[in-house]
Scaffold this motif. Structure first.
Motif, short mmCIF file in Angstrom:
data_model
loop_
_atom_site.label_atom_id
_atom_site.label_comp_id
_atom_site.label_asym_id
_atom_site.label_seq_id
_atom_site.Cartn_x
_atom_site.Cartn_y
_atom_site.Cartn_z
N SER A 106 40.81 20.51 1.64
CA SER A 106 41.07 21.84 2.21
C SER A 106 41.25 21.74 3.72
CB SER A 106 39.91 22.78 1.90
OG SER A 106 38.77 22.38 2.62
N ALA A 108 39.67 23.62 5.91
CA ALA A 108 38.34 23.68 6.53
C ALA A 108 37.70 22.29 6.58
CB ALA A 108 37.44 24.66 5.78
N HIS A 143 39.50 28.92 11.81
CA HIS A 143 39.60 27.51 11.44
C HIS A 143 39.06 27.25 10.03
CE1 HIS A 143 40.87 26.34 15.47
NE2 HIS A 143 39.87 27.03 15.98
N GLY A 144 38.73 28.31 9.29
CA GLY A 144 38.24 28.11 7.94
C GLY A 144 36.91 28.81 7.71
N GLU A 199 45.68 33.98 11.90
CA GLU A 199 44.88 35.06 11.29
C GLU A 199 44.60 36.17 12.29
OE1 GLU A 199 44.40 34.75 7.84
OE2 GLU A 199 45.76 33.18 8.48
N ASP A 227 44.73 22.66 15.74
CA ASP A 227 44.69 23.05 14.34
C ASP A 227 46.07 23.57 13.95
OD1 ASP A 227 44.43 24.25 11.88
OD2 ASP A 227 42.53 25.27 12.33
N ILE A 229 47.15 23.63 10.87
CA ILE A 229 47.09 23.83 9.41
C ILE A 229 48.08 24.92 8.98
CG2 ILE A 229 45.55 24.66 7.56
CD1 ILE A 229 43.29 23.07 9.10
N GLN A 230 48.23 25.94 9.81
CA GLN A 230 49.19 27.00 9.50
C GLN A 230 50.51 26.83 10.23
OE1 GLN A 230 49.18 31.90 9.43
NE2 GLN A 230 47.32 30.80 8.97
N LYS A 256 47.47 23.09 4.08
CA LYS A 256 48.40 24.08 3.50
C LYS A 256 49.71 23.46 3.00
CE LYS A 256 46.25 28.22 5.14
NZ LYS A 256 45.57 28.52 6.38
C1 PLP Z 1 44.11 28.37 6.51
C2 PLP Z 1 43.63 27.80 7.76
C3 PLP Z 1 42.49 26.98 7.80
C4 PLP Z 1 41.61 26.73 6.59
O1 PLP Z 1 42.27 26.14 5.52
P1 PLP Z 1 41.60 26.22 4.06
O2 PLP Z 1 42.48 25.34 3.22
O3 PLP Z 1 41.65 27.65 3.63
O4 PLP Z 1 40.22 25.72 4.17
C5 PLP Z 1 42.15 26.40 9.01
N1 PLP Z 1 42.85 26.64 10.12
C6 PLP Z 1 43.95 27.43 10.13
C7 PLP Z 1 44.70 27.65 11.39
C8 PLP Z 1 44.36 28.06 8.95
O5 PLP Z 1 45.42 28.86 8.96
#
Ligand code: PLP
Length: 404
Positions: A106, A108, A143-144, A199, A227, A229-230, A256
């Motif tokens: 994940s 997080a 960040h989760g 978010e 980060d 992730i998004q 993601k």
């Molecule tokens: C979604 C997200 C996370 C967490 O990811 P999960 O897979 O839901 O644990 C962390 N940081 C950012 C910027 C996100 O958009």
């Protein structure tokens, strides 16, 4: 609503923890930018599972890679080598220019792994006294949801009654380079930040912010942890959002879209010795780096590049943003975005964004509100010009109504 829809929703509500408040649609199929509900109604997906389905729903090449690998070998644990992990490392390193990779599941977990790694680097390389490491983070971060992470959230809903929390985090405002300068001490090991706060409502920092951040981190031997992730993997119209700023992070977090939505796959990438401080037995994950995850991620990265999705995100994102800006409606306070990471912020008097998202559902569009007054828009990166125009007509029709 048909009987079957009521049943799914009611059953979820009866047995499930109520930690989500979904829009009232039950989805059963997806293809590209489209999803269908159990009654056969079609919707344009303008959320993409918070950017995890950037490659489009059920991308045939990722699906084929997943099925093929699932027939061969799914999980070995890291107690043994497997024949996919090395290839995943090689390909993600080539794609991102990173030197070291730590595979997790994940997002997080990737964030937690980065926090552990930069602390360890701080003690063993930078020479911070044991137990004194500080990490700077920004207000309104996301960040989760782990305990470590929610402890430095500034959202009361996210934190309330989950404490006590871990110390060692210092909060500063986002987009304010002077604040980070003032916050850095000899014990600061890292600055953890999103290139664009997703978010929080797609908040884009002022131009030049990250150039200054990069300089301050370098000058003070502080690891810049982005980060992505998004924002990463094409969402903002570049492979990594850091490229808009002309900088390179020391540690980059991906998740993601790394699997195109098929499977939880995340990674910590680093350009230096941060990941090098981890020795056998000090960190791990049963599923992290498993062959199925690696095969899926390899296909997800390949189609992103081969099918021009990153360039398409830039082109269609610009078209979408222009189109949204052209909508003349008293309900709109601001439209913003980069690539296909877009948001419409409504005037507080216009009513809750949730109502607009429900109205959009009636027009065949699924979007998600965030923070009361913002509608976020993040379709899969395979969206075409015609589909953008189709969506814009519907956004215009809804945003010119008043749901207050
Ligand atoms: C979604 C997200 C996370 C967490 O990811 P999960 O897979 O839901 O644990 C962390 N940081 C950012 C910027 C996100 O958009």
């Amino acid at each position: 609503m048909s009987a079957s829809v009521i049943d799914f929703v009611a059953t979820e509500a009866r047995f499930g923890a109520h930690n989500y408040e979904p829009i009232g649609v039950v989805l059963s199929r997806g293809e590209g930018v489209w999803v269908w509900d159990t009654d056969g109604n079609r919707y344009l997906d303008c959320l993409s599972a918070y950017s995890a389905v950037s490659q489009g729903h059920c991308h045939p090449k990722i699906l084929a890679a997943m099925v093929k690998q699932a027939h061969r070998l799914t999980l070995t644990s890291r107690a043994f080598h497997n024949d996919q992990l090395a290839l995943f490392y090689e390909e993600i390193a080539a794609l991102t220019g990173s030197h070291k990779v730590l595979p997790m599941n994940s997002g997080a977990e990737a964030v937690e792994s980065a926090i552990k790694s930069v602390r360890k680097w701080g003690y063993e390389v930078k020479g911070v006294p044991d137990g004194q490491a500080e990490i700077i983070v920004c207000a309104n971060n996301f960040h989760g949801r782990t305990l470590g992470i929610v402890g430095f959230s500034t959202d009361p809903e996210t934190r309330a009654h989950f404490g006590p929390f871990a110390p060692g985090f210092k909060l500063i405002p986002f987009g304010d380079a002077a604040a980070i300068k003032a916050a850095i001490t000899p014990n600061t090991v890292a600055f953890l930040v999103e290139p664009i706060q997703g978010e929080a409502g797609v908040v884009i920092p002022p131009a030049g912010y990250f150039t200054e951040v990069r300089q301050l981190c370098t000058a003070n031997n502080v690891m810049l942890v982005l980060d992505e992730i998004q924002t990463g993997l094409g969402r903002t119209g570049k492979l990594l959002a850091e490229q808009h700023e002309g900088i390179e992070a020391d540690v980059t977090l991906l998740g993601k879209a790394l699997s195109g939505g098929f499977y939880p796959v995340s990674a910590v990438l680093s350009n230096n010795e941060v990941l090098g401080t981890l020795r056998p037995g000090q960190h791990g994950s049963t599923f992290g780096g498993n062959p199925l995850a690696c095969a899926v991620a390899r296909a997800a990265m390949r189609v992103l590049v081969e099918e021009g999705m990153i360039e398409n995100a830039a082109t269609q994102g610009a078209r979408f943003l222009e189109g949204l800006k052209d909508i003349r409606a008293n309900t709109i306070r601001e439209v913003r975005g980069r690539g296909l990471m877009l948001a419409v912020e409504l005037h507080p008097e216009a009513g809750r964004a949730r109502r607009y998202c429900e109205a959009l559902q009636g027009k065949g569009i699924l979007a998600k509100d965030t923070h009361e007054h913002t509608i976020r828009i993040a379709p899969p990166l395979v969206i075409t010009s015609d589909q953008v125009d189709w969506a814009l007509e519907r956004f215009a029709a809804i945003l010119t109504q008043d749901f207050s």
